[in-house]
Structures are given as C-alpha cells and as structure tokens.
Design a protein around this motif. Sequence first.
Motif, short mmCIF file in Angstrom:
data_model
loop_
_atom_site.label_atom_id
_atom_site.label_comp_id
_atom_site.label_asym_id
_atom_site.label_seq_id
_atom_site.Cartn_x
_atom_site.Cartn_y
_atom_site.Cartn_z
N PHE A 167 -53.15 35.69 -32.54
CA PHE A 167 -54.33 34.84 -32.55
C PHE A 167 -55.45 35.49 -31.76
CE2 PHE A 167 -52.01 33.14 -28.86
CZ PHE A 167 -52.99 33.04 -27.89
N VAL A 168 -56.67 35.15 -32.17
CA VAL A 168 -57.89 35.56 -31.48
C VAL A 168 -58.42 34.34 -30.75
CG1 VAL A 168 -60.26 36.38 -31.77
CG2 VAL A 168 -58.42 37.34 -33.19
N GLU A 169 -58.65 34.47 -29.47
CA GLU A 169 -59.18 33.35 -28.69
C GLU A 169 -60.69 33.42 -28.68
OE1 GLU A 169 -58.52 31.06 -24.43
OE2 GLU A 169 -57.90 33.14 -24.62
N SER A 170 -61.33 32.39 -29.20
CA SER A 170 -62.79 32.30 -29.19
C SER A 170 -63.23 31.33 -28.08
CB SER A 170 -63.30 31.82 -30.55
OG SER A 170 -62.85 30.50 -30.81
N GLU A 171 -64.51 31.04 -28.02
CA GLU A 171 -65.00 30.17 -26.95
C GLU A 171 -64.40 28.77 -27.02
OE1 GLU A 171 -69.22 28.47 -25.09
OE2 GLU A 171 -69.25 29.78 -26.86
N VAL A 225 -50.61 29.81 -23.46
CA VAL A 225 -51.71 30.74 -23.21
C VAL A 225 -53.03 29.99 -23.12
CG1 VAL A 225 -53.02 32.68 -24.17
CG2 VAL A 225 -50.52 32.65 -24.35
N SER A 226 -53.23 29.04 -24.05
CA SER A 226 -54.50 28.31 -24.10
C SER A 226 -54.28 26.93 -24.70
CB SER A 226 -55.52 29.09 -24.95
OG SER A 226 -56.69 28.32 -25.14
N ARG A 227 -54.96 25.94 -24.16
CA ARG A 227 -54.89 24.59 -24.70
C ARG A 227 -56.00 24.33 -25.71
NH1 ARG A 227 -50.10 22.43 -24.08
NH2 ARG A 227 -51.06 20.36 -24.38
N LYS A 228 -56.74 25.37 -26.07
CA LYS A 228 -57.78 25.21 -27.08
C LYS A 228 -57.14 24.92 -28.44
CE LYS A 228 -60.86 28.51 -24.76
NZ LYS A 228 -61.53 29.84 -24.86
N PRO A 229 -57.83 24.20 -29.30
CA PRO A 229 -57.26 23.87 -30.62
C PRO A 229 -57.28 25.07 -31.58
CG PRO A 229 -59.51 23.09 -30.50
CD PRO A 229 -59.18 23.59 -29.11
N VAL A 230 -56.41 25.05 -32.55
CA VAL A 230 -56.47 26.03 -33.63
C VAL A 230 -57.61 25.63 -34.55
CG1 VAL A 230 -55.27 26.99 -35.64
CG2 VAL A 230 -54.01 26.59 -33.50
N LYS A 250 -67.62 39.12 -45.16
CA LYS A 250 -67.77 38.98 -43.71
C LYS A 250 -67.76 37.50 -43.38
CE LYS A 250 -70.54 43.20 -43.32
NZ LYS A 250 -71.85 43.79 -42.91
N ILE A 251 -67.02 37.15 -42.35
CA ILE A 251 -66.90 35.74 -41.97
C ILE A 251 -66.98 35.62 -40.46
CG2 ILE A 251 -64.36 35.94 -42.12
CD1 ILE A 251 -64.31 32.93 -42.78
N THR A 252 -67.75 34.66 -40.01
CA THR A 252 -67.90 34.39 -38.58
C THR A 252 -67.29 33.03 -38.26
OG1 THR A 252 -69.95 35.69 -38.48
CG2 THR A 252 -69.53 34.16 -36.68
N ILE A 253 -66.39 33.02 -37.28
CA ILE A 253 -65.74 31.78 -36.86
C ILE A 253 -65.93 31.64 -35.35
CG2 ILE A 253 -63.57 30.50 -36.75
CD1 ILE A 253 -62.59 32.20 -39.12
N ASP A 283 -50.48 42.73 -54.64
CA ASP A 283 -51.85 42.60 -55.13
C ASP A 283 -52.55 41.39 -54.51
OD1 ASP A 283 -50.55 40.54 -56.39
OD2 ASP A 283 -50.98 41.20 -58.43
N THR A 284 -51.97 40.86 -53.43
CA THR A 284 -52.52 39.65 -52.79
C THR A 284 -52.99 39.89 -51.36
OG1 THR A 284 -50.41 38.89 -51.81
CG2 THR A 284 -50.83 38.30 -54.11
N ASP A 285 -52.93 41.14 -50.89
CA ASP A 285 -53.14 41.44 -49.47
C ASP A 285 -54.59 41.39 -49.03
OD1 ASP A 285 -50.43 42.76 -48.28
OD2 ASP A 285 -50.63 43.21 -50.41
N ILE A 286 -54.77 40.99 -47.76
CA ILE A 286 -56.02 41.25 -47.07
C ILE A 286 -55.70 41.97 -45.76
CG2 ILE A 286 -57.40 39.40 -48.07
CD1 ILE A 286 -56.86 37.75 -45.51
N LEU A 287 -56.52 42.94 -45.41
CA LEU A 287 -56.53 43.52 -44.08
C LEU A 287 -57.71 42.90 -43.36
CD1 LEU A 287 -55.32 45.76 -46.16
CD2 LEU A 287 -55.56 47.29 -44.20
N ILE A 288 -57.53 42.56 -42.11
CA ILE A 288 -58.54 41.80 -41.36
C ILE A 288 -59.05 42.63 -40.20
CG2 ILE A 288 -59.01 39.68 -40.10
CD1 ILE A 288 -56.45 38.54 -41.55
N GLU A 289 -60.33 42.91 -40.22
CA GLU A 289 -60.99 43.67 -39.16
C GLU A 289 -61.66 42.68 -38.21
OE1 GLU A 289 -64.77 46.79 -38.82
OE2 GLU A 289 -63.91 46.29 -40.78
N HIS A 290 -61.28 42.73 -36.93
CA HIS A 290 -61.91 41.86 -35.93
C HIS A 290 -62.87 42.71 -35.11
CE1 HIS A 290 -61.80 39.65 -31.90
NE2 HIS A 290 -62.56 38.93 -32.71
N LYS A 291 -64.14 42.42 -35.23
CA LYS A 291 -65.18 43.26 -34.66
C LYS A 291 -65.17 43.27 -33.13
CE LYS A 291 -67.46 44.95 -38.21
NZ LYS A 291 -67.62 46.41 -38.39
N GLU A 292 -65.06 42.10 -32.52
CA GLU A 292 -65.19 42.02 -31.06
C GLU A 292 -64.13 42.83 -30.33
OE1 GLU A 292 -68.03 39.29 -32.45
OE2 GLU A 292 -65.94 39.54 -33.07
N SER A 293 -62.92 42.87 -30.85
CA SER A 293 -61.84 43.61 -30.18
C SER A 293 -61.59 44.98 -30.81
CB SER A 293 -60.54 42.80 -30.23
OG SER A 293 -60.09 42.66 -31.57
#
Length: 321
Positions: free
Chosen positions: A62-66, A91-96, A171-174, A190-200
């Motif tokens: 998981f990626v922890e955002s604000e 690790v964090s009580r923030k919601p998914v 490109k998607i911003t969450i 034929d269903t794959d996605i690779l996910i690039e996380h810019k901040e890290s």
Amino acid sequence: MKKITALWIFLGFLTANLFAWELPGYGNLHFERMGKSNVWIMHGPPEEPSVKNRGFMNNPAFVESEHGLIVIDPGGNYKVGRKILGEMEKVSRKPVIAIFNTHKHGDHWFANRAIAEKYPKAPIYAHPNMIKEVKAGEAEKWYGILDRLSHNLDGTKPFRYPDHELNDGQKITIDGQHFVIHHPKKAHTDTDILIEHKESNTLFLGDNVMKNRLGGFDSSSSILGNIELLEGIMKNGNYALYVPGHGPSGGKEETVGPFLRYLKVLKKWAQKAYDNDEDYYAYKKEAIKELGPIAKWDAFDHQMGKHLNKVYMEIEEKDMQ
C-alpha cells in the motif's frame, strides 16, 4: 521516569506481538516500509499456494497518502485479506481509499472482498480485460484452484470485482499521489497492468516478474511478450524500487534480471530445438544446466518443462505467420 517509559515500550511491543499475524512455519507477518518512502509491502512466501501458507504467497502493498491508504493486490482469499487488513491498521489507522488489481489471477485479488467489506466506497481499479475475464469465468476457475490447494477460501464469495477501468498510459491521481499505468498487450497474461508510483519512484510489476518461484503461463500469456516487456524495462528508466508479484523487491538488476534471464535461456534452447527440427525436451537438460541456481526456485521441477514447451510453440507460431 526512564523505568516507566521502558515499561510502556515493552508493553507496546508485547501487545503488538500477542496480536501479530503468525503463520506457522513463516513467523510473524507484517508490512515493511520501503526505505524512507510512503510505500509499505508485506512479502509473502515465494511458493505455490498450499495448506501450509493458507493461500498467501503474493506481495500485498500500500501507498500511504495524506488522508488514506492505496492498496495494490491485497491477497488471495477473504481470510488472508482480513489478516492483511489487520496488519495495515497497525501501520496506519487511515481508511483505504483505493485498490489496484494487477491482473486476473485470484491469488492477487480475491482479498478485495475483505477490504471492501470495511471500506465499500473505495474504488477498485484494473485493466478492462481483467474485469471482463474474471466475470466471464476466470474468477471461478481460480477459486477452484486455490480452494483445492489451500482449503482456506471460506468467505471469499461473492467475489468483489474491480469496478473502475485503467488503460495503457493512463495517469491517475489519488489524494495527491500520482500513478502511471502500463499495459503490455500480452505478457504474463493479457490482463496485466504495471503501476508506476511517481512520488516514491516505484514500479509495481505484478506477475510479469517473479523471484524465487515460478508460476504458470496460460493461453492468455506470451513468454516472448514477457521477454520483450522486461528487456524494455531493463533498458529504459531506473526506478528506486521494483516490486515483483512474488518474491523480494529490490533494484532492477537483482529483481528483474533473474526472471528475464530465465525466460531468455528458455527461448534460446527452444529456438535451437526448433531450428534443428527437434522436440523441445531434447535440450531441457542443457537449459537446466545453464540456469544454475534458478533451478532451485519453488515449483521449478514441474513448471520449467511447461514453459520450455510454451515458448517453443510460440516460436513455431511466429514462424508460421
């Protein structure tokens, strides 16, 4: 005062361990922060699903955002998902606030239901091919496989399918976190996605890369396509972290390199067999010898021959076009 502080630290440590997810034979499982980034990964046992590992063998992350947590591939069944959710909350009580599924194989996404049960408004993202195929029968197929091997799928149905489509180059911003989606036309599936996380500066590879274990290639896969994809990754860019679908994460050479080498050795000997008009297995021993320590990876003995045969058939098909 120092004694009181030390006591509280000890009690906190004791409490955390009393309620830790202990998987017999594997110790206490937990999420590990990747350096100083906001990426956390729980590396599952790099082996086939079994009763022993309870069907847990992928790398939930998981990626922890604000304001929340963005989950990638939460795991292979409802019970595992509940445990993984519990470890996330330590690790964090923030919601998914969002979930990504990298491809159609159930060992990566069946735990969607456990996450969505607590966070029903969190969108679940995947490639449209995955959404289509899991609803058309792939989910039931994988349920049968994983239930037979792990006997731990109670509660997994009804499936919680992904409900938001992602396409190649999108490109998607969450919540301030920026992601770029890469879809190889045909590689691991034929269903794959690779996910690039810019901040890290992290690249989540899904099962297009495995380390210390081998999985299957089905009719939707292309070993030649997988090689092409990984050769491009090796040549272009340099991420701080590469996260495979199974096995330890790390740098490019140590993470992507071994699996690419495995596939290229298979291609080399399959090509030689085809050129000499011989059956693929005529060079199986030579391929195993060249692979060296990779031959010790989990499931090698019953997967390697299948992979060699598949790449042989792909070479033949390509030649006939």
